[in-house]
Design an enzyme around this catalytic site. Structure first.
Site, PDB file in Angstrom:
ATOM      1  CE  LYS A  69      -4.199   1.418   2.271  1.00 15.02           C
ATOM      2  NZ  LYS A  69      -5.133   1.814   0.853  1.00 15.02           N
TER       3      LYS A  69
HETATM    4  N1  PXG Z   1      -7.552  -1.955  -3.063  1.00 14.47           N
HETATM    5  C1  PXG Z   1      -6.923  -0.881  -3.027  1.00 14.47           C
HETATM    6  C2  PXG Z   1      -6.144  -0.477  -4.246  1.00 14.47           C
HETATM    7  C3  PXG Z   1      -7.102   0.228  -1.946  1.00 14.47           C
HETATM    8  O1  PXG Z   1      -6.252   1.162  -2.058  1.00 14.47           O
HETATM    9  C4  PXG Z   1      -8.661  -1.545  -0.956  1.00 14.47           C
HETATM   10  C5  PXG Z   1      -8.442  -2.446  -2.077  1.00 14.47           C
HETATM   11  C6  PXG Z   1      -9.419  -2.088   0.348  1.00 14.47           C
HETATM   12  O2  PXG Z   1      -8.691  -2.335   1.544  1.00 14.47           O
HETATM   13  P1  PXG Z   1      -8.985  -2.181   2.837  1.00 14.47           P
HETATM   14  O3  PXG Z   1      -8.006  -2.666   3.627  1.00 14.47           O
HETATM   15  O4  PXG Z   1      -9.315  -0.650   3.070  1.00 14.47           O
HETATM   16  O5  PXG Z   1     -10.276  -2.989   3.016  1.00 14.47           O
HETATM   17  C7  PXG Z   1      -7.787  -0.292  -0.851  1.00 14.47           C
HETATM   18  C8  PXG Z   1      -7.960   0.698   0.333  1.00 14.47           C
HETATM   19  C9  PXG Z   1     -10.441   6.116  -0.954  1.00 14.47           C
HETATM   20  C10 PXG Z   1      -9.434   5.353  -0.535  1.00 14.47           C
HETATM   21  O6  PXG Z   1     -10.487   7.238  -0.957  1.00 14.47           O
HETATM   22  C11 PXG Z   1      -9.526   4.107  -0.634  1.00 14.47           C
HETATM   23  C12 PXG Z   1      -8.632   3.129  -0.012  1.00 14.47           C
HETATM   24  C13 PXG Z   1      -7.617   3.718   0.716  1.00 14.47           C
HETATM   25  C14 PXG Z   1      -7.649   5.041   0.784  1.00 14.47           C
HETATM   26  C15 PXG Z   1      -8.511   5.765   0.145  1.00 14.47           C
HETATM   27  O7  PXG Z   1     -11.366   5.647  -1.668  1.00 14.47           O
HETATM   28  N2  PXG Z   1      -8.685   1.888  -0.326  1.00 14.47           N
END
Ligand code: PXG
Length: 300
Positions: free
Chosen positions: A154
């Site tokens: 990430k």
């Molecule tokens: N895939 C990606 C590429 C992400 O960035 C997720 C999956 C979901 O992971 P989690 O751990 O959150 O269940 C993410 C995380 C936004 C935003 O503004 C979205 C994420 C992170 C930061 C901001 O939509 N998603």
């Protein structure tokens, strides 16, 4: 949110948001060199805090970045940032940048990584989307391959996700599906993806190019708790078009149904029964579990 300026944590200090600044020589800015987490807290509890901190340390390790604090210290600075802002429900952005260095790619000139914690709120999809479902489209931009930048990290390099979001929106959609180099479904621009077909729940493998989403993991637990079968598979657009139900998971989006994808109506066009059940279970879990934010002061 109140009009009070937010107190932002940067490297051991709390600063009002207008003074919370980092150097123009920080490699996080110059090269997108760093890692981050997006974390939610609900009802005075941080949801899956330890899992987020573990992923942050794993991301950092993968890019050869030393976080100048222990996991326990990072947990505590996260909790303290929420307390300083007297927040009860919201969103945390935890960022670790490579730190200040010279104008050159080498990270070895950066003496120490910087840790930033922002506690605020996040705008979700409107409530109506959880009732009716999102419109999605396939993006032209692919997920980075494992031999380029590990899609499990990430990192602060979200440019391909940003471009994919632009493409999805240009196609009149609210979220976009990103494929891997082989053309299989990886995930969405900021969410993981799930399919329900004939009562079985499917999600792409992490090897397909998706993040180890924390919400993905939680939903996998909930699927088991509901007595349903879950399979991690390689998935093509065809599997999404022909799904009975389709939904996304993410810290920001939570669990959100999809109604239409590349102009195909998904299932009945309404959120299906398994999606609705999982949304209910997820909402119950986030409201009733997590690391307490304010109780610690009373522990002797
Ligand atoms: N895939 C990606 C590429 C992400 O960035 C997720 C999956 C979901 O992971 P989690 O751990 O959150 O269940 C993410 C995380 C936004 C935003 O503004 C979205 C994420 C992170 C930061 C901001 O939509 N998603």
């Amino acid at each position: 949110m109140s009009d009070k300026p937010l107190q932002i944590y940067i490297d051991g200090q709390f600063l009002p948001q207008e003074d919370a600044k980092i150097s123009v020589f920080d490699h996080g800015l110059l090269y997108g060199d760093g890692v981050f987490e997006g974390i939610r807290f609900y009802n005075d509890r941080v949801f899956r805090l330890e899992q987020h901190i573990d992923r942050l340390f794993d991301s950092a390790k993968a890019i050869h970045l030393t976080i100048p604090a222990t996991r326990a210290e990072v947990c505590e600075m996260t909790l303290e940032t929420i307390r300083r802002n007297d927040l009860h429900d919201g969103y945390i952005r935890l960022v670790v940048t490579r730190g200040v260095g010279s104008l050159g790619l080498s990270p070895y000139h950066c003496k120490q990584a910087s840790i930033i914690v922002i506690a605020s709120t996040i705008s979700l999809y409107p409530a109506e989307k959880y009732e009716k479902g999102l419109i999605m489209a396939t993006c032209a931009t692919r997920r980075p391959n494992h031999d380029a930048l590990s899609p499990a990290v990430k990192s602060l390099n979200y440019l391909s996700n940003v471009m994919a979001k632009v493409e999805a929106m240009a196609a009149g959609a609210e979220e976009g599906v990103m494929l891997n180099a082989a053309g299989y479904v990886a995930e969405c621009t900021g969410d993981n993806i799930f399919v329900v077909k004939n009562g079985v729940v499917y999600t792409p493998t992490v090897a397909s190019g998706s993040l180890y989403g924390i919400t993905r993991g939680v939903v996998m637990e909930l699927v088991a708790e509901a007595g349903l079968e879950l399979r991690e598979v390689e998935m093509a657009r065809y599997d999404l078009y022909t799904a009975d139900e389709l939904f996304l998971t993410g810290t920001a989006a939570e669990v959100v149904p999809v109604a239409e994808y590349d102009k195909r109506i998904i299932g009945s066009g309404e959120p299906g029964p398994i999606t609705k059940q999982l949304i209910g279970m997820f909402r119950n879990l986030v409201q009733t579990t997590g690391t307490p934010i304010y109780e610690k002061a009373f522990v002797s």
